[in-house]
Design a protein around this motif. Structure first.
Motif, mmCIF file in Angstrom:
data_model
loop_
_atom_site.group_PDB
_atom_site.id
_atom_site.type_symbol
_atom_site.label_atom_id
_atom_site.label_comp_id
_atom_site.label_asym_id
_atom_site.label_seq_id
_atom_site.Cartn_x
_atom_site.Cartn_y
_atom_site.Cartn_z
ATOM 1 N N TRP A 195 35.260 31.397 43.929
ATOM 2 C CA TRP A 195 36.230 31.389 42.827
ATOM 3 C C TRP A 195 36.909 32.750 42.718
ATOM 4 C CZ3 TRP A 195 36.078 34.592 38.525
ATOM 5 C CH2 TRP A 195 37.076 34.354 37.584
ATOM 6 N N PHE A 196 36.125 33.814 42.817
ATOM 7 C CA PHE A 196 36.683 35.153 42.688
ATOM 8 C C PHE A 196 37.658 35.454 43.822
ATOM 9 C CE2 PHE A 196 36.853 39.727 42.896
ATOM 10 C CZ PHE A 196 37.015 40.061 41.557
ATOM 11 N N ASP A 197 37.313 35.019 45.024
ATOM 12 C CA ASP A 197 38.192 35.250 46.169
ATOM 13 C C ASP A 197 39.502 34.489 46.033
ATOM 14 O OD1 ASP A 197 38.747 36.298 48.851
ATOM 15 O OD2 ASP A 197 38.563 34.201 49.471
ATOM 16 N N ARG A 198 39.422 33.276 45.525
ATOM 17 C CA ARG A 198 40.635 32.452 45.392
ATOM 18 C C ARG A 198 41.503 32.834 44.205
ATOM 19 N NH1 ARG A 198 41.223 27.241 48.433
ATOM 20 N NH2 ARG A 198 39.712 27.591 50.081
ATOM 21 N N ALA A 199 40.892 33.083 43.041
ATOM 22 C CA ALA A 199 41.690 33.284 41.834
ATOM 23 C C ALA A 199 41.213 34.449 40.972
ATOM 24 C CB ALA A 199 41.683 32.005 40.997
ATOM 25 N N HIS B 97 40.009 37.407 41.328
ATOM 26 C CA HIS B 97 40.307 38.820 41.605
ATOM 27 C C HIS B 97 41.494 39.343 40.811
ATOM 28 C CE1 HIS B 97 42.886 36.597 44.384
ATOM 29 N NE2 HIS B 97 43.703 37.620 44.287
ATOM 30 N N GLN B 98 42.393 38.470 40.408
ATOM 31 C CA GLN B 98 43.573 38.929 39.667
ATOM 32 C C GLN B 98 43.268 39.285 38.217
ATOM 33 O OE1 GLN B 98 46.527 35.781 39.472
ATOM 34 N NE2 GLN B 98 44.903 34.246 39.524
ATOM 35 N N TRP B 99 42.089 38.894 37.714
ATOM 36 C CA TRP B 99 41.731 39.150 36.316
ATOM 37 C C TRP B 99 40.615 40.175 36.153
ATOM 38 C CZ3 TRP B 99 41.684 33.540 37.304
ATOM 39 C CH2 TRP B 99 42.917 32.960 37.026
ATOM 40 N N VAL B 100 40.149 40.773 37.237
ATOM 41 C CA VAL B 100 39.027 41.709 37.124
ATOM 42 C C VAL B 100 39.446 42.941 36.332
ATOM 43 C CG1 VAL B 100 39.440 42.977 39.284
ATOM 44 C CG2 VAL B 100 37.129 42.779 38.388
ATOM 45 N N PHE C 291 29.021 41.963 42.426
ATOM 46 C CA PHE C 291 28.836 40.587 41.976
ATOM 47 C C PHE C 291 28.780 40.520 40.457
ATOM 48 C CE2 PHE C 291 26.264 36.916 40.783
ATOM 49 C CZ PHE C 291 27.112 35.930 41.245
ATOM 50 N N GLN C 292 28.216 41.537 39.819
ATOM 51 C CA GLN C 292 28.196 41.582 38.356
ATOM 52 C C GLN C 292 29.621 41.575 37.807
ATOM 53 O OE1 GLN C 292 25.368 41.684 36.212
ATOM 54 N NE2 GLN C 292 26.955 41.226 34.747
ATOM 55 N N ASP C 293 30.541 42.293 38.447
ATOM 56 C CA ASP C 293 31.946 42.291 38.017
ATOM 57 C C ASP C 293 32.560 40.901 38.174
ATOM 58 O OD1 ASP C 293 31.905 45.048 37.439
ATOM 59 O OD2 ASP C 293 32.413 45.537 39.512
ATOM 60 N N MET C 294 32.214 40.202 39.244
ATOM 61 C CA MET C 294 32.713 38.841 39.454
ATOM 62 C C MET C 294 32.214 37.907 38.369
ATOM 63 S SD MET C 294 32.233 38.273 43.506
ATOM 64 C CE MET C 294 32.476 39.606 44.646
ATOM 65 N N ALA C 295 30.921 37.969 38.077
ATOM 66 C CA ALA C 295 30.341 37.096 37.051
ATOM 67 C C ALA C 295 30.911 37.420 35.675
ATOM 68 C CB ALA C 295 28.823 37.227 37.050
ATOM 69 N N THR C 296 31.119 38.697 35.388
ATOM 70 C CA THR C 296 31.708 39.102 34.109
ATOM 71 C C THR C 296 33.129 38.569 33.979
ATOM 72 O OG1 THR C 296 30.340 41.076 34.007
ATOM 73 C CG2 THR C 296 32.356 41.097 32.708
ATOM 74 N N THR C 297 33.900 38.651 35.042
ATOM 75 C CA THR C 297 35.273 38.133 35.026
ATOM 76 C C THR C 297 35.277 36.630 34.776
ATOM 77 O OG1 THR C 297 35.966 39.870 36.549
ATOM 78 C CG2 THR C 297 37.413 37.963 36.356
#
Length: 125
Positions: free
Chosen positions: A59-63, A65-68, A84-90
Motif C-alpha cells: 500500500w505504501f509503495d503504491r499510494a 508514500h505521498q502522505w508520509v 516500517f513504523q513510518d509506513m504504519a503510522t501513515t
C-alpha cells in the motif's frame, strides 16, 4: 556447513538476508501482539503479522508514500528513508482521516484541532 566459503561469500550471504531480518523485526515490533497466550493464537499471530506487513508495504509503495510525514525529531534532522513504523503510522493517519471526514464537516473550526488529534493517535498506534 560452508567451511570452504571465502569471506566475501559469507558476507554476501548475510547481506542478502538483511531485508528478511528487517521484515521480521517490523512485523514483530509493530504488528504482533505479545499478549497471545493460547497455542492457536500464538501460532496464528506471527504469520498474520507478516501478511499485514506485506500488505502495508505494498500500500505504501503504491499510494501511501505521498502522505508520509516525519515528526520533528532533533536527533534525525536529515532522515529521508522511511521505516516500517513510518509506513504504519501513515496508514493509521489516513484511515482515521477517512473515517472522520464522514462525520466532521470540512472547514469547521475544529479541523485544526482534529488534525492534531489524528496525528497523535496515528503516532501512538
Amino acid at each position: 556447513m560452508r567451511l570452504k566459503w571465502s569471506v566475501r561469500e559469507v558476507l554476501s550471504a548475510y547481506t542478502n538476508r538483511w531485508a528478511l531480518e528487517v521484515a521480521f523485526e517490523g512485523a514483530k515490533q509493530v504488528l504482533e501482539d505479545p499478549a497471545n497466550r493460547l497455542p492457536r493464537a500464538v501460532r496464528r499471530s506471527a504469520p498474520m503479522a507478516l501478511v499485514l506487513y506485506g500488505l502495508i508495504v505494498l500500500w505504501f509503495d503504491r499510494a501511501g508514500h505521498q502522505w508520509v510525514r516525519f515528526p520533528r525529531r532533533p536527533w534525525y534532522r536529515r532522515k529521508r528513508e522511511v521505516s516500517f513504523q513510518d509506513m504504519a503510522t501513515t496508514l493509521r493517519r489516513k484511515s482515521w482521516e477517512e473515517q472522520l471526514a464522514a462525520v466532521v464537516p470540512p472547514g469547521g473550526i475544529s479541523n485544526n484541532w482534529l488534525a492534531q488529534v489524528v496525528e497523535w493517535i496515528a503516532r501512538v498506534g
